[in-house]
Design an enzyme around this catalytic site. Sequence first.
Site, mmCIF file in Angstrom:
data_model
loop_
_atom_site.group_PDB
_atom_site.id
_atom_site.type_symbol
_atom_site.label_atom_id
_atom_site.label_comp_id
_atom_site.label_asym_id
_atom_site.label_seq_id
_atom_site.Cartn_x
_atom_site.Cartn_y
_atom_site.Cartn_z
ATOM 1 N N GLY A 154 0.840 -1.197 0.000
ATOM 2 C CA GLY A 154 0.000 0.000 0.000
ATOM 3 C C GLY A 154 0.868 1.236 0.000
ATOM 4 O O GLY A 154 1.992 1.216 0.520
ATOM 5 N N ALA A 155 0.374 2.301 -0.624
ATOM 6 C CA ALA A 155 1.100 3.575 -0.649
ATOM 7 C C ALA A 155 0.204 4.646 -0.044
ATOM 8 O O ALA A 155 -0.968 4.755 -0.394
ATOM 9 C CB ALA A 155 1.490 3.946 -2.071
ATOM 10 N N ALA A 156 0.761 5.405 0.886
ATOM 11 C CA ALA A 156 0.018 6.482 1.540
ATOM 12 C C ALA A 156 0.669 7.814 1.195
ATOM 13 O O ALA A 156 1.635 7.872 0.438
ATOM 14 C CB ALA A 156 -0.009 6.252 3.051
ATOM 15 N N SER A 157 0.145 8.886 1.767
ATOM 16 C CA SER A 157 0.642 10.217 1.427
ATOM 17 C C SER A 157 2.085 10.434 1.864
ATOM 18 O O SER A 157 2.835 11.165 1.225
ATOM 19 C CB SER A 157 -0.252 11.280 2.061
ATOM 20 O OG SER A 157 -0.357 11.063 3.452
ATOM 21 N N LEU A 158 2.490 9.804 2.973
ATOM 22 C CA LEU A 158 3.825 10.038 3.529
ATOM 23 C C LEU A 158 4.785 8.875 3.339
ATOM 24 O O LEU A 158 5.991 9.054 3.434
ATOM 25 C CB LEU A 158 3.714 10.349 5.034
ATOM 26 C CG LEU A 158 2.777 11.487 5.439
ATOM 27 C CD1 LEU A 158 2.811 11.691 6.945
ATOM 28 C CD2 LEU A 158 3.134 12.776 4.715
ATOM 29 N N GLN A 160 5.182 4.297 2.024
ATOM 30 C CA GLN A 160 4.601 3.103 1.420
ATOM 31 C C GLN A 160 5.149 1.877 2.144
ATOM 32 O O GLN A 160 6.215 1.931 2.771
ATOM 33 C CB GLN A 160 4.872 3.039 -0.070
ATOM 34 C CG GLN A 160 6.324 2.956 -0.485
ATOM 35 C CD GLN A 160 6.486 3.214 -1.982
ATOM 36 O OE1 GLN A 160 6.003 4.226 -2.517
ATOM 37 N NE2 GLN A 160 7.178 2.309 -2.659
ATOM 38 N N ASP A 307 -6.466 8.027 13.460
ATOM 39 C CA ASP A 307 -6.581 7.855 12.014
ATOM 40 C C ASP A 307 -7.173 6.497 11.660
ATOM 41 O O ASP A 307 -6.565 5.718 10.928
ATOM 42 C CB ASP A 307 -5.196 8.014 11.367
ATOM 43 C CG ASP A 307 -5.298 8.405 9.897
ATOM 44 O OD1 ASP A 307 -6.414 8.737 9.450
ATOM 45 O OD2 ASP A 307 -4.273 8.366 9.198
#
Length: 485
Positions: A154-158, A160, A307
């Site tokens: 998964g890749a997030a805003s800050l 991966q 979150d």
Amino acid sequence: MAHRLLKISSLATAVFGCSGFYLYNKQLDLNDLSVVRFGRAAATTAFISYDYLTAFKHVEYGTEEYWTLKSKVHRRSAERLRDLCCANRGTFIKLGQHLGALDYLLPEEYTSTLKVLHSRAPQSSMEEIRQVIREDLGKELSELFVSFEENPQGAASLAQVHKAVLHDGRTVAVKVQHPKVQRQSSKDIMTMEVLMRAVHWLFPDFAFMWLVEESKKNMPLELDFLNEGRNAERVANMLAHFPFLKIPMIHWDLSTKRILTMEFAEGGQVNDRDYMKKHGINVNEISENLGKLYSEMIFVHGFVHCDPHPGNVLIHKSEQSKKTEIVLLDHGLYQVLQPDFRLNYCRLWQALINSDMPEVERYSRKLGAGDLYPLFSCMLTARSWTSVTTGISSVPVTHAEDIEIQTNVSMYLPQISELLNRVPRQMLLLLKTNDLLRSIETTLQTRASSSSFINVSRCCIRAVARCVLFTHYVCIHFHLPFKYC
């Protein structure tokens, strides 16, 4: 004069030519330049502001044509904002995701458009991942892992996450920060602050400076993965009495501020009803257990995972024991509630559940809501004022009520903004957490079940009882009159 202009133009050409050659030679990504990122954000802000300033000049307020046009302006403005976040990435995507969760504050056109940012996060190249690991751990991937999957889980805003196998055979998840985020974040937040102040100057009712203040405070914490690891261990110990909770174990020898290596956890996302049906998982049990976790965190301990979007809450059913686990991920952002605030918040929820309106007003005022306590109650519960006064635990949630609340958001936007600027900063992340949990309950179709109110009530009673017992102990120990306790 002509000769002087020729000299200046020649010098400018030489400077631009050398600059271009240098940038080409360094293979610099223009998106890394602060001036480019600021210019893009400023242009988007200008387009959106101009649209709102001019679109309604020839339309009478309150007419059907006005509301249709306003919806269109909201939609295209939200799309411009989404495109800006995708282009600037990093901190901008994080902010966009936060805005997408503000269902109680922003029109539906914004929240539905910005929610897609959870699946539009940037992805770093494998070479960038290798470089971060090389810089922080001082070794090559092959020296640290038997295998390392190049495609991220998964890749997030800050950051991966990659699946890997250690030399001792254990499977781990390696969370690696995008290499440019750390350097860009402070400048990006400064950009947001400048532009939001400009928008507030143009539109006095627009009062979102609290969002920038929260980002300035929380972003450094979220970018420190060692802080995330410590939070994970703290909450694992704090909630160890819940057998259904799973917090992945941290591998400290393979963790730094930009890298977090942890036990790999299997499971489907908490909002995936098809996954639960396939694996025979009871959605009501999951909803109830999630409510227990967060009620305990908020009301009893005052240490809250802030979150809980679906990507951070996994569900897994063990093939051996047949027990269902809730796996809690991403522990970068926690809110620590001060004792006075937590006790007032407990009392307020008790009053809301019991429909005790004088107490609702009393504790809402203590939490900074002032005369806006009816609006505050509606935001906390995501219920209409009629439902709040009648009893949120006895009146079922209806689709019509949800539509009514969403429709009224635009009407009360100035009051909502004023309220968010009034309440303690601790309340802002709690509101976000409440909204994310409600979104999960809505997807699971378990929203406002009686068990959720029972869990909240039990935790409130425990928290208040603990406080009373502690106060009495202090009074007795220090021989104080009870009127001072």
